[in-house]
Design a protein around this motif. Structure first.
Motif, PDB file in Angstrom:
ATOM      1  N   GLY A   9       2.140  53.288  58.483  1.00  0.00           N
ATOM      2  CA  GLY A   9       1.873  52.428  59.629  1.00  0.00           C
ATOM      3  C   GLY A   9       2.707  52.828  60.820  1.00  0.00           C
ATOM      4  O   GLY A   9       3.329  53.892  60.847  1.00  0.00           O
ATOM      5  N   LEU A  10       2.703  51.950  61.804  1.00  0.00           N
ATOM      6  CA  LEU A  10       3.452  52.151  63.044  1.00  0.00           C
ATOM      7  C   LEU A  10       4.698  51.276  63.022  1.00  0.00           C
ATOM      8  O   LEU A  10       4.617  50.075  62.737  1.00  0.00           O
ATOM      9  CB  LEU A  10       2.572  51.786  64.241  1.00  0.00           C
ATOM     10  N   VAL A  11       5.841  51.862  63.319  1.00  0.00           N
ATOM     11  CA  VAL A  11       7.102  51.127  63.307  1.00  0.00           C
ATOM     12  C   VAL A  11       7.953  51.601  64.474  1.00  0.00           C
ATOM     13  O   VAL A  11       7.817  52.739  64.935  1.00  0.00           O
ATOM     14  CB  VAL A  11       7.827  51.328  61.953  1.00  0.00           C
ATOM     15  N   GLN A  12       8.820  50.740  64.940  1.00  0.00           N
ATOM     16  CA  GLN A  12       9.688  51.106  66.060  1.00  0.00           C
ATOM     17  C   GLN A  12      10.879  51.936  65.598  1.00  0.00           C
ATOM     18  O   GLN A  12      11.272  51.889  64.421  1.00  0.00           O
ATOM     19  CB  GLN A  12      10.183  49.844  66.762  1.00  0.00           C
ATOM     20  N   ASN A  13      11.450  52.657  66.508  1.00  0.00           N
ATOM     21  CA  ASN A  13      12.664  53.430  66.269  1.00  0.00           C
ATOM     22  C   ASN A  13      13.737  52.520  65.668  1.00  0.00           C
ATOM     23  O   ASN A  13      14.012  51.441  66.188  1.00  0.00           O
ATOM     24  CB  ASN A  13      13.144  54.031  67.587  1.00  0.00           C
ATOM     25  N   GLY A  14      14.318  52.965  64.550  1.00  0.00           N
ATOM     26  CA  GLY A  14      15.320  52.176  63.859  1.00  0.00           C
ATOM     27  C   GLY A  14      14.770  51.225  62.824  1.00  0.00           C
ATOM     28  O   GLY A  14      15.534  50.567  62.095  1.00  0.00           O
ATOM     29  N   GLY A  15      13.477  51.140  62.730  1.00  0.00           N
ATOM     30  CA  GLY A  15      12.832  50.225  61.796  1.00  0.00           C
ATOM     31  C   GLY A  15      12.754  50.791  60.389  1.00  0.00           C
ATOM     32  O   GLY A  15      13.319  51.843  60.080  1.00  0.00           O
ATOM     33  N   PHE A  16      12.013  50.076  59.545  1.00  0.00           N
ATOM     34  CA  PHE A  16      11.889  50.498  58.158  1.00  0.00           C
ATOM     35  C   PHE A  16      10.445  50.350  57.695  1.00  0.00           C
ATOM     36  O   PHE A  16       9.648  49.596  58.267  1.00  0.00           O
ATOM     37  CB  PHE A  16      12.831  49.697  57.254  1.00  0.00           C
TER      38      PHE A  16
END
Length: 124
Positions: A9-16
């Motif tokens: 999926g799509l996740v933001q920088n620093g996410g998991f």
């Protein structure tokens, strides 16, 4: 052996994110399952691998300390928990199955079966 990957999926920088891969069919009793990835415009590379019983793991240097591989051998399913994600982790992630029980290999030709890939995109 059929491999079904899911969880991208799509996740933001620093996410998991956690991706999984389920093996079905005539799997061997002892085996290796690994994750490879192919960033846009680049070659496919080894990310992490695990033995059938979880006793042996291997990681590429760029994900050490951020990614954790695990396995549920009752379900023949391997998981990749990806933490502190970076834009450079953006890639199509493939799971691969080695029917032999041996040290985890990082080259593609060691693997007998491949999944269809699941897209992981990390936005900056």
């Amino acid at each position: 052996v059929q491999l079904q990957a899911s969880g991208g999926g799509l996740v933001q920088n620093g996410g998991f994110l956690r991706i999984s891969c389920a093996a079905s069919g005539r799997t061997s009793r002892r085996y290796i399952m690994s994750w490879f990835r192919q960033p846009p415009g680049k070659e496919r590379e080894f990310v992490s691998g695990i033995s059938w019983n979880g006793d042996s793991t291997r990681y590429v240097d760029s994900v050490k300390g951020r990614f954790i591989i695990s396995i549920d051998n009752a379900k023949n399913t391997v998981y990749l928990q990806m933490n502190s994600l970076k834009p450079e982790d953006t890639a199509l992630y493939y799971c691969a199955f080695d029917v032999n029980w041996r040290p985890i290999r990082s080259y593609e030709s060691a693997y007998n079966y491949w999944g269809q890939g699941t897209q992981v995109t990390v936005s900056s």
